[in-house]
Motif scaffolding. Sequence first.
Motif, short mmCIF file in Angstrom:
data_model
loop_
_atom_site.label_atom_id
_atom_site.label_comp_id
_atom_site.label_asym_id
_atom_site.label_seq_id
_atom_site.Cartn_x
_atom_site.Cartn_y
_atom_site.Cartn_z
N VAL A 187 -11.73 -31.54 -29.42
CA VAL A 187 -10.95 -30.96 -30.51
C VAL A 187 -11.90 -30.62 -31.64
N TYR A 188 -11.83 -29.41 -32.16
CA TYR A 188 -12.76 -28.93 -33.18
C TYR A 188 -11.97 -28.35 -34.36
N ARG A 189 -12.41 -28.69 -35.57
CA ARG A 189 -11.70 -28.27 -36.77
C ARG A 189 -12.53 -27.25 -37.55
N VAL A 190 -11.86 -26.17 -38.00
CA VAL A 190 -12.53 -25.10 -38.73
C VAL A 190 -11.77 -24.82 -40.03
N PRO A 191 -12.35 -24.05 -40.95
CA PRO A 191 -11.72 -23.84 -42.26
C PRO A 191 -10.41 -23.05 -42.19
N LEU A 192 -9.53 -23.36 -43.14
CA LEU A 192 -8.28 -22.62 -43.35
C LEU A 192 -8.39 -21.83 -44.65
N ALA A 193 -7.81 -20.65 -44.68
CA ALA A 193 -7.81 -19.84 -45.90
C ALA A 193 -6.77 -20.39 -46.87
N TYR A 194 -7.21 -21.30 -47.74
CA TYR A 194 -6.35 -22.01 -48.69
C TYR A 194 -6.64 -21.40 -50.06
N PRO A 195 -5.93 -20.38 -50.47
CA PRO A 195 -6.33 -19.60 -51.66
C PRO A 195 -6.51 -20.44 -52.92
N PHE A 196 -5.61 -21.38 -53.18
CA PHE A 196 -5.67 -22.14 -54.42
C PHE A 196 -6.95 -22.96 -54.52
N ARG A 197 -7.48 -23.40 -53.39
CA ARG A 197 -8.66 -24.27 -53.41
C ARG A 197 -9.89 -23.61 -52.79
N TRP A 198 -9.87 -22.29 -52.61
CA TRP A 198 -11.03 -21.62 -52.02
C TRP A 198 -12.16 -21.59 -53.04
N LYS A 199 -13.34 -21.98 -52.62
CA LYS A 199 -14.51 -21.99 -53.50
C LYS A 199 -15.11 -20.59 -53.55
N GLY A 200 -14.61 -19.80 -54.44
CA GLY A 200 -15.09 -18.43 -54.55
C GLY A 200 -13.96 -17.52 -54.95
N ASP A 201 -14.13 -16.25 -54.74
CA ASP A 201 -13.15 -15.24 -55.12
C ASP A 201 -11.91 -15.38 -54.26
N ALA A 202 -10.76 -15.65 -54.89
CA ALA A 202 -9.52 -15.83 -54.14
C ALA A 202 -9.16 -14.58 -53.34
N GLN A 203 -9.54 -13.39 -53.86
CA GLN A 203 -9.23 -12.15 -53.15
C GLN A 203 -9.99 -12.06 -51.83
N ALA A 204 -11.13 -12.73 -51.77
CA ALA A 204 -11.96 -12.68 -50.56
C ALA A 204 -11.67 -13.84 -49.62
N CYS A 205 -10.70 -14.68 -49.99
CA CYS A 205 -10.45 -15.91 -49.25
C CYS A 205 -10.20 -15.66 -47.77
N ALA A 206 -9.30 -14.72 -47.45
CA ALA A 206 -8.94 -14.49 -46.05
C ALA A 206 -10.15 -14.10 -45.22
N ALA A 207 -10.90 -13.13 -45.70
CA ALA A 207 -12.05 -12.64 -44.93
C ALA A 207 -13.13 -13.70 -44.81
N GLU A 208 -13.42 -14.40 -45.92
CA GLU A 208 -14.48 -15.40 -45.90
C GLU A 208 -14.11 -16.59 -45.01
N ALA A 209 -12.85 -17.04 -45.11
CA ALA A 209 -12.42 -18.19 -44.29
C ALA A 209 -12.41 -17.82 -42.81
N ALA A 210 -11.93 -16.63 -42.50
CA ALA A 210 -11.91 -16.19 -41.10
C ALA A 210 -13.33 -16.08 -40.55
N GLU A 211 -14.23 -15.53 -41.36
CA GLU A 211 -15.62 -15.40 -40.92
C GLU A 211 -16.24 -16.77 -40.68
N ALA A 212 -15.95 -17.72 -41.60
CA ALA A 212 -16.50 -19.07 -41.45
C ALA A 212 -15.94 -19.74 -40.20
N ALA A 213 -14.63 -19.60 -39.97
CA ALA A 213 -14.01 -20.22 -38.81
C ALA A 213 -14.57 -19.65 -37.52
N ILE A 214 -14.64 -18.33 -37.45
CA ILE A 214 -15.14 -17.68 -36.23
C ILE A 214 -16.61 -18.01 -36.00
N ASP A 215 -17.37 -18.08 -37.09
CA ASP A 215 -18.79 -18.43 -36.97
C ASP A 215 -18.94 -19.84 -36.39
#
Length: 453
Positions: A187-215
């Motif tokens: 079982v492996y855990r990856v990041p979730l796009a949590y806008p309120f707590r995203w470390k960075g630009d909230a507008q970029a949260c979806a793309a950055e979190a998806a990229e991190a998870a897929i990476d």
Amino acid sequence: MTHLSGGPALPQERRLVTAVPGPKSLELLARKNAAVAAGVGVTLPVFVTRAGGGVLEDVDGNSLIDFGSGIAVASVGNSAEAVVRRATEQLEAFTHTCFMVTPYEGYVEVAERLAELTPGDHPKKSALFNSGAEAVENAVKIARAHTRRTAVVVFDHGYHGRTNLTMALTAKNMPYKQGFGPFAPEVYRVPLAYPFRWKGDAQACAAEAAEAAIDQITKQIGAENVAAVIIEPIAGEGGFIEPAKGFLPRIAEFAKANGIVFVADEIQTGFCRTGQWFACEDEGIVPDLITTAKGIAGGLPLAAVTGRAEIMDAAHSGGLGGTYGGNPVACAAALGSIETMKELDLPARARRIEEIMKPRLAALMDKYDVIGEVRGRGAMIAVELVASGTRDGAKEPDAATAAAVAKACHAAGLVVLTCGTYGNVLRFLPPLVIGEDLLNEGLDIIESAFAGR
């Protein structure tokens, strides 16, 4: 206002005749503590005698407004007429045969309704179980049988159950995992796009979190080794976190491109709760498998895995099942629950609840900086609490205030729940059939609780 679901003639009003909990509830609590394992905790020790619409009546004669729905179970009310009628008819006919021994029509009819209601127009099949955790566990089995792979990917803040495998899938340690390991492997855990707590630009949260998870999946596991990705379209126990728009479609796209089974865990979000029949419909997600439970059967224990027929058929004959899975009384209740949802258009009712709740909670947020965010969809609404003065900066979780506000609500006759990875989220899950007068009165109590904290 009377409630919308029929059932017992319970006055739809808040009524307090004793302190909450009252003396009879406290007597029963002492008996509970003597006879029931300590690990089975309770949020509010009022012992219920009747319930329906938007109220719970306890042994002391108190009538409490229900913003919990038994954790999103009693969406059609605690005693909807169609649920009671169909379940009673089935009780009088027979209570059990075990579908795997001598089957019955109710199980088949529930599977047919699920094929019609769940997203996508492809051929679908279902298997029925008893609980959400069982559904998730069997979704993993099915995905592994279909792909001949072993790895399972889940996400930060996710909750999937209390069995050994689903504890491994669940993110939050306390109280769900502490002291209960070791847990199931692969079982492996990856990041979730949590806008309120995203470390960075909230507008970029979806793309950055998806990229991190897929990476992480690609580098640490290997996409070719992954049987399934499992995600709640809105994270429930994790804090009613709605992933940033675009995140779910990107993960689903990646799964499809790599032969990975995409599993939507809709155990808390399903069956009209978010204003649609299923939450993944909001971004047009068509999952390969969808797990359901909670709101499916009006309070009786039932769960399901529904999905693409070719995936569902991957398990060998006899590989899926269980003694009580798809119990005939629970199946009858599910058919009554679905009948009620359609008859009363409960997706629309959930959207109306959101229309009432969100503006009032947003006004509270303007007044109290301890409220960091108001979020959610339909009748699945939450406020995340942060230490005063940190809303626009550190966003320091404030679990103590969440607990204090919940306690004040309970004392005033309103059942509310807390949740969140940090224990700092108040979540509101009113029955979809609650009257608007009760809904507004419950919001009045929440306002008073914040004012008096």
